[in-house]
Design an enzyme around this catalytic site. Structure first.
Site, short mmCIF file in Angstrom:
data_model
loop_
_atom_site.label_atom_id
_atom_site.label_comp_id
_atom_site.label_asym_id
_atom_site.label_seq_id
_atom_site.Cartn_x
_atom_site.Cartn_y
_atom_site.Cartn_z
N ARG A 215 0.84 -1.20 0.00
CA ARG A 215 0.00 0.00 0.00
C ARG A 215 0.87 1.26 0.00
O ARG A 215 0.56 2.24 -0.69
CB ARG A 215 -0.95 -0.02 1.20
CG ARG A 215 -2.05 -1.05 1.08
CD ARG A 215 -3.12 -0.88 2.13
NE ARG A 215 -2.80 -1.48 3.40
CZ ARG A 215 -3.18 -2.69 3.80
NH1 ARG A 215 -3.86 -3.46 2.97
NH2 ARG A 215 -2.88 -3.14 5.00
N PHE A 231 -11.40 -5.64 -6.36
CA PHE A 231 -11.44 -6.48 -5.16
C PHE A 231 -10.98 -5.62 -3.97
O PHE A 231 -10.10 -6.01 -3.20
CB PHE A 231 -10.54 -7.71 -5.31
CG PHE A 231 -10.76 -8.48 -6.58
CD1 PHE A 231 -11.79 -9.41 -6.68
CD2 PHE A 231 -9.94 -8.29 -7.68
CE1 PHE A 231 -11.99 -10.13 -7.86
CE2 PHE A 231 -10.13 -9.00 -8.86
CZ PHE A 231 -11.15 -9.93 -8.95
N ASP A 253 -15.87 -3.79 -5.70
CA ASP A 253 -15.97 -5.06 -4.98
C ASP A 253 -17.38 -5.59 -5.14
O ASP A 253 -18.35 -4.81 -5.18
CB ASP A 253 -15.64 -4.88 -3.49
CG ASP A 253 -15.23 -6.20 -2.84
OD1 ASP A 253 -14.02 -6.38 -2.58
OD2 ASP A 253 -16.10 -7.06 -2.60
N ALA A 283 -15.82 -7.78 -10.34
CA ALA A 283 -14.62 -7.23 -10.96
C ALA A 283 -14.32 -7.88 -12.31
O ALA A 283 -13.81 -7.21 -13.22
CB ALA A 283 -13.42 -7.39 -10.03
N ASP A 300 -6.17 -7.28 -6.44
CA ASP A 300 -5.84 -7.97 -5.18
C ASP A 300 -7.00 -8.88 -4.79
O ASP A 300 -7.71 -8.61 -3.81
CB ASP A 300 -5.53 -6.96 -4.08
CG ASP A 300 -5.08 -7.63 -2.78
OD1 ASP A 300 -4.54 -8.76 -2.86
OD2 ASP A 300 -5.27 -7.04 -1.71
N CYS A 340 -2.79 -14.37 -3.30
CA CYS A 340 -2.53 -14.80 -1.92
C CYS A 340 -2.84 -16.28 -1.74
O CYS A 340 -2.98 -16.76 -0.61
CB CYS A 340 -3.32 -13.96 -0.92
SG CYS A 340 -5.12 -14.10 -1.10
#
Length: 396
Positions: A215, A231, A253, A283, A300, A340
């Protein structure tokens, strides 16, 4: 608690190599023999085929990961003093890493801090604890006492759930183990930006602490730019980009509650959601039909691959969103893209993004490889610990 004389687990000949390279896991296929009455979650002494003691580890007889290494010092008992030292060392590290403008951070990052199966996140004077292994479950009381002694938190909320815990034969555990529930969301600050965290109902432990450094990076690149944050969850990337001087930030989102949280976070940090709109939309669909051009796009998404069998489907999802973003991005535009998913390894993620660029018929520069911040340490010999991987790209 751990026995004074741990039972032994002997490895097959040559199967200690990964342990000696610093990997904290030993799989069941490497085990030759178990002595004593070792049960799930017990601390055992790991030996090579010649009987040479190598490490202390949590043992589980019924999981693929049979041994999770705790320490190379086989003479030291794993007791209250052991855990107090581990917890204290992790706290000392974070105090060196973090500024007083940040009150939300990861205190203990599982194997990265020598605590396999334990996550502790700090949100001001509230701690959120997650235990995913039978071994750590047996030592949870000692860990909690160390947390209380070292930090004196107002509350500790346990959020121990998920597939890993189920594989270890453990029931879900949720609730306050110290203190009582707060009156509402917990207000935290990250580099001076204010966020409200829902520790009981939020994703992960309530906030994506691992993205703090990223960030910062993207906020510094946002000056004068138009930014699309897909997202967006609760809008942390959006807040940083607006604070960094972005001309316009659009946050997307599919979750209405996430969009409401993003708008709220923009307002409480002094920014106008009318100027920086928040859109409730899928998205995947939004990227195909962008109503405007953006200089910086952020992807993300949540973990598309929850298990290894999800990798093929997840790979298609990652490729699709990156393909659409690359098609829409103007020349010179920047794309920050993340995964992730534990089961999407870094090399595979790079190949997926590269395939997206090829299909989009665009040339891409790699400006940086992105990962979790330093309060999420990992072992040099444990690449699996680097679950968050990202790329900062520029379209030529």
């Amino acid at each position: 608690m751990a026995k004074e004389n741990p039972p032994y687990v002997m490895l097959k000949n040559g199967r200690e190599a990964s342990l000696l390279r610093g990997h904290p896991w030993i799989f069941s296929g490497a085990v030759a023999r178990v002595s004593g009455n070792a049960a799930a979650g017990d601390v055992v002494t790991v030996t090579d085929a010649k009987g040479q003691a190598l490490a202390l580890a949590f043992y589980h007889p019924a999981t693929d990961i049979a041994l999770r290494v705790l320490s190379a010092d086989v003479s030291r008992p794993v007791n209250e003093a052991f855990w107090r030292e581990r917890v204290g060392a992790a706290l000392d590290l974070r105090r060196r890493l973090l500024s007083d403008q940040t009150t939300a951070w990861r205190w203990i990052n599982a194997e990265g801090d020598g605590c396999p199966g334990l996550i502790v996140d700090a949100y001001g004077d509230t701690l959120v604890l997650s235990v995913t292994t039978a071994g750590m479950e047996k030592h949870k009381g000692a860990v909690v006492q160390a947390l209380v002694d070292l930090a004196g938190p107002s509350r500790i909320y346990e959020q121990s759930a998920g597939r890993s815990r189920k594989l270890e034969g453990l029931e879900e555990a949720r609730g306050y183990i110290v203190g009582k529930a707060p009156d509402g969301p917990v207000r935290v600050f990250e580099n001076g930006h204010a966020f409200d965290v829902d520790i009981e109902g939020g994703q992960k432990t309530g906030f994506f602490l691992d993205q703090r450094k990223n960030r910062e990076t993207l906020g510094a690149l946002a000056s004068g730019a138009t930014v699309l944050n897909c997202f967006c969850y609760t809008g942390a990337f959006s807040v940083y980009c607006v604070a960094g001087g972005a001309a316009r930030v659009v946050s997307v989102d599919i979750s209405q509650s996430a969009c409401e949280a993003t708008a709220r976070h923009l307002r409480q940090n002094g920014f106008d959601p009318d100027r920086h709109p928040v859109v409730a939309a899928d998205a995947f669909v939004y990227l195909r039909h962008l109503p405007e051009s953006f200089d910086l796009m952020i992807l993300d998404p949540p973990a598309f691959a929850k298990t290894r069998k999800d990798v093929t489907r997840a790979s298609r999802g990652y490729k699709d969103i990156n393909l659409q973003a690359m098609k829409q991005l103007p020349s010179g535009g920047l794309l920050a893209t993340f995964s992730c998913s534990n089961f999407i390894e870094e090399d595979l993620f790079g190949k997926i993004v590269g395939a997206a660029a090829s299909d989009a018929k665009v040339r891409i520069q790699v400006l940086a490889r992105l990962e979790a911040g330093p309060d999420h340490p990992t072992g040099l010999g444990h690449p699996e610990g680097r679950y968050l991987k990202g790329l900062l790209l520029r379209k030529l």
